[in-house]
Design a protein around this motif. Structure first.
Motif, PDB file in Angstrom:
ATOM      1  N   MET A   1     -14.824  11.743   3.920  1.00  0.00           N
ATOM      2  CA  MET A   1     -13.631  12.011   4.705  1.00  0.00           C
ATOM      3  C   MET A   1     -12.833  10.739   4.957  1.00  0.00           C
ATOM      4  O   MET A   1     -11.616  10.795   4.968  1.00  0.00           O
ATOM      5  N   ARG A   2     -13.541   9.653   5.146  1.00  0.00           N
ATOM      6  CA  ARG A   2     -12.854   8.388   5.413  1.00  0.00           C
ATOM      7  C   ARG A   2     -11.943   8.014   4.248  1.00  0.00           C
ATOM      8  O   ARG A   2     -10.792   7.606   4.452  1.00  0.00           O
ATOM      9  N   HIS A   3     -12.428   8.193   3.022  1.00  0.00           N
ATOM     10  CA  HIS A   3     -11.617   7.861   1.845  1.00  0.00           C
ATOM     11  C   HIS A   3     -10.402   8.770   1.755  1.00  0.00           C
ATOM     12  O   HIS A   3      -9.297   8.313   1.441  1.00  0.00           O
ATOM     13  N   LEU A   4     -10.595  10.033   2.025  1.00  0.00           N
ATOM     14  CA  LEU A   4      -9.489  10.976   1.984  1.00  0.00           C
ATOM     15  C   LEU A   4      -8.427  10.617   3.022  1.00  0.00           C
ATOM     16  O   LEU A   4      -7.230  10.664   2.739  1.00  0.00           O
ATOM     17  N   ARG A   5      -8.864  10.240   4.232  1.00  0.00           N
ATOM     18  CA  ARG A   5      -7.900   9.827   5.264  1.00  0.00           C
ATOM     19  C   ARG A   5      -7.078   8.627   4.804  1.00  0.00           C
ATOM     20  O   ARG A   5      -5.878   8.554   5.060  1.00  0.00           O
ATOM     21  N   GLN A  33     -10.460  -1.050  -0.584  1.00  0.00           N
ATOM     22  CA  GLN A  33     -11.009   0.303  -0.587  1.00  0.00           C
ATOM     23  C   GLN A  33     -10.294   1.176  -1.609  1.00  0.00           C
ATOM     24  O   GLN A  33     -10.923   1.947  -2.330  1.00  0.00           O
ATOM     25  N   LEU A  34      -8.978   1.052  -1.708  1.00  0.00           N
ATOM     26  CA  LEU A  34      -8.227   1.815  -2.708  1.00  0.00           C
ATOM     27  C   LEU A  34      -8.658   1.431  -4.121  1.00  0.00           C
ATOM     28  O   LEU A  34      -8.756   2.302  -5.001  1.00  0.00           O
ATOM     29  N   ASN A  35      -8.934   0.155  -4.338  1.00  0.00           N
ATOM     30  CA  ASN A  35      -9.416  -0.283  -5.653  1.00  0.00           C
ATOM     31  C   ASN A  35     -10.778   0.337  -5.964  1.00  0.00           C
ATOM     32  O   ASN A  35     -11.028   0.744  -7.104  1.00  0.00           O
ATOM     33  N   ARG A  36     -11.648   0.432  -4.974  1.00  0.00           N
ATOM     34  CA  ARG A  36     -12.957   1.082  -5.172  1.00  0.00           C
ATOM     35  C   ARG A  36     -12.782   2.576  -5.462  1.00  0.00           C
ATOM     36  O   ARG A  36     -13.477   3.130  -6.312  1.00  0.00           O
ATOM     37  N   ILE A  37     -11.851   3.212  -4.769  1.00  0.00           N
ATOM     38  CA  ILE A  37     -11.574   4.633  -5.011  1.00  0.00           C
ATOM     39  C   ILE A  37     -11.054   4.819  -6.434  1.00  0.00           C
ATOM     40  O   ILE A  37     -11.488   5.729  -7.149  1.00  0.00           O
ATOM     41  N   ASP A  38     -10.140   3.944  -6.862  1.00  0.00           N
ATOM     42  CA  ASP A  38      -9.615   3.999  -8.233  1.00  0.00           C
ATOM     43  C   ASP A  38     -10.742   3.905  -9.250  1.00  0.00           C
ATOM     44  O   ASP A  38     -10.800   4.685 -10.206  1.00  0.00           O
ATOM     45  N   ARG A  39     -11.640   2.953  -9.050  1.00  0.00           N
ATOM     46  CA  ARG A  39     -12.757   2.766  -9.989  1.00  0.00           C
ATOM     47  C   ARG A  39     -13.673   3.984 -10.008  1.00  0.00           C
ATOM     48  O   ARG A  39     -14.113   4.406 -11.068  1.00  0.00           O
ATOM     49  N   SER A  40     -13.941   4.547  -8.838  1.00  0.00           N
ATOM     50  CA  SER A  40     -14.861   5.687  -8.792  1.00  0.00           C
ATOM     51  C   SER A  40     -14.246   6.935  -9.438  1.00  0.00           C
ATOM     52  O   SER A  40     -14.968   7.763  -9.987  1.00  0.00           O
ATOM     53  N   LEU A  41     -12.923   7.062  -9.395  1.00  0.00           N
ATOM     54  CA  LEU A  41     -12.251   8.214  -9.993  1.00  0.00           C
ATOM     55  C   LEU A  41     -11.876   7.982 -11.451  1.00  0.00           C
ATOM     56  O   LEU A  41     -11.472   8.913 -12.142  1.00  0.00           O
ATOM     57  N   PHE A  46      -2.609   5.531  -6.960  1.00  0.00           N
ATOM     58  CA  PHE A  46      -1.236   5.169  -6.610  1.00  0.00           C
ATOM     59  C   PHE A  46      -0.689   4.146  -7.580  1.00  0.00           C
ATOM     60  O   PHE A  46      -1.429   3.316  -8.113  1.00  0.00           O
ATOM     61  N   VAL A  47       0.610   4.205  -7.777  1.00  0.00           N
ATOM     62  CA  VAL A  47       1.345   3.131  -8.430  1.00  0.00           C
ATOM     63  C   VAL A  47       1.868   2.287  -7.284  1.00  0.00           C
ATOM     64  O   VAL A  47       2.588   2.785  -6.409  1.00  0.00           O
ATOM     65  N   ARG A  48       1.479   1.029  -7.248  1.00  0.00           N
ATOM     66  CA  ARG A  48       1.911   0.143  -6.162  1.00  0.00           C
ATOM     67  C   ARG A  48       2.816  -0.935  -6.741  1.00  0.00           C
ATOM     68  O   ARG A  48       2.462  -1.600  -7.699  1.00  0.00           O
ATOM     69  N   ARG A  54       3.340   5.054  -4.678  1.00  0.00           N
ATOM     70  CA  ARG A  54       3.635   6.436  -5.047  1.00  0.00           C
ATOM     71  C   ARG A  54       2.400   7.016  -5.735  1.00  0.00           C
ATOM     72  O   ARG A  54       1.784   6.348  -6.554  1.00  0.00           O
ATOM     73  N   PRO A  55       2.046   8.257  -5.431  1.00  0.00           N
ATOM     74  CA  PRO A  55       0.877   8.856  -6.075  1.00  0.00           C
ATOM     75  C   PRO A  55       1.075   9.016  -7.581  1.00  0.00           C
ATOM     76  O   PRO A  55       2.183   9.353  -8.025  1.00  0.00           O
ATOM     77  N   THR A  56       0.034   8.755  -8.324  1.00  0.00           N
ATOM     78  CA  THR A  56       0.049   9.040  -9.756  1.00  0.00           C
ATOM     79  C   THR A  56      -0.278  10.521  -9.944  1.00  0.00           C
ATOM     80  O   THR A  56      -0.503  11.240  -8.975  1.00  0.00           O
ATOM     81  N   GLU A  57      -0.339  10.959 -11.188  1.00  0.00           N
ATOM     82  CA  GLU A  57      -0.727  12.337 -11.454  1.00  0.00           C
ATOM     83  C   GLU A  57      -2.135  12.583 -10.902  1.00  0.00           C
ATOM     84  O   GLU A  57      -2.401  13.623 -10.305  1.00  0.00           O
ATOM     85  N   LEU A  58      -3.041  11.615 -11.068  1.00  0.00           N
ATOM     86  CA  LEU A  58      -4.389  11.720 -10.521  1.00  0.00           C
ATOM     87  C   LEU A  58      -4.344  11.796  -8.993  1.00  0.00           C
ATOM     88  O   LEU A  58      -5.072  12.562  -8.383  1.00  0.00           O
ATOM     89  N   GLY A  59      -3.466  11.020  -8.393  1.00  0.00           N
ATOM     90  CA  GLY A  59      -3.333  11.004  -6.942  1.00  0.00           C
ATOM     91  C   GLY A  59      -2.783  12.293  -6.363  1.00  0.00           C
ATOM     92  O   GLY A  59      -3.091  12.659  -5.228  1.00  0.00           O
ATOM     93  N   GLU A  60      -1.971  12.971  -7.144  1.00  0.00           N
ATOM     94  CA  GLU A  60      -1.431  14.260  -6.689  1.00  0.00           C
ATOM     95  C   GLU A  60      -2.553  15.260  -6.559  1.00  0.00           C
ATOM     96  O   GLU A  60      -2.616  16.059  -5.703  1.00  0.00           O
TER      97      GLU A  60
END
Length: 60
Positions: A1-5, A33-41, A46-48, A54-60
């Motif tokens: 939940m923390r990552h989703l928040r 943390q966002l970098n860790r989320i990116d690696r795990s997925l 996001f495109v930063r 902005r969310p990427t297609e994966l982020g949507e």
């Protein structure tokens, strides 16, 4: 939940800096943390850039 928040906060604010302030954490900690989320997925959530996040297609 923390990552989703964290992901929702960035998506709603459009900014890692604003999301970090809203979450009460340091911007470098949120970025890490966002970098860790990116690696795990297996891709960027996001495109930063200088215009924000902005969310990427994966982020949507």
């Amino acid at each position: 939940m923390r990552h989703l928040r964290m992901v929702v906060a960035v998506a709603e604010s459009g900014s890692v800096t604003k999301a970090a302030a809203a979450l009460g954490i340091a911007q470098p900690a949120l970025t890490a943390q966002l970098n860790r989320i990116d690696r795990s997925l297996g891709g960027n959530v996001f495109v930063r850039d200088r215009f924000g996040a902005r969310p990427t297609e994966l982020g949507e």
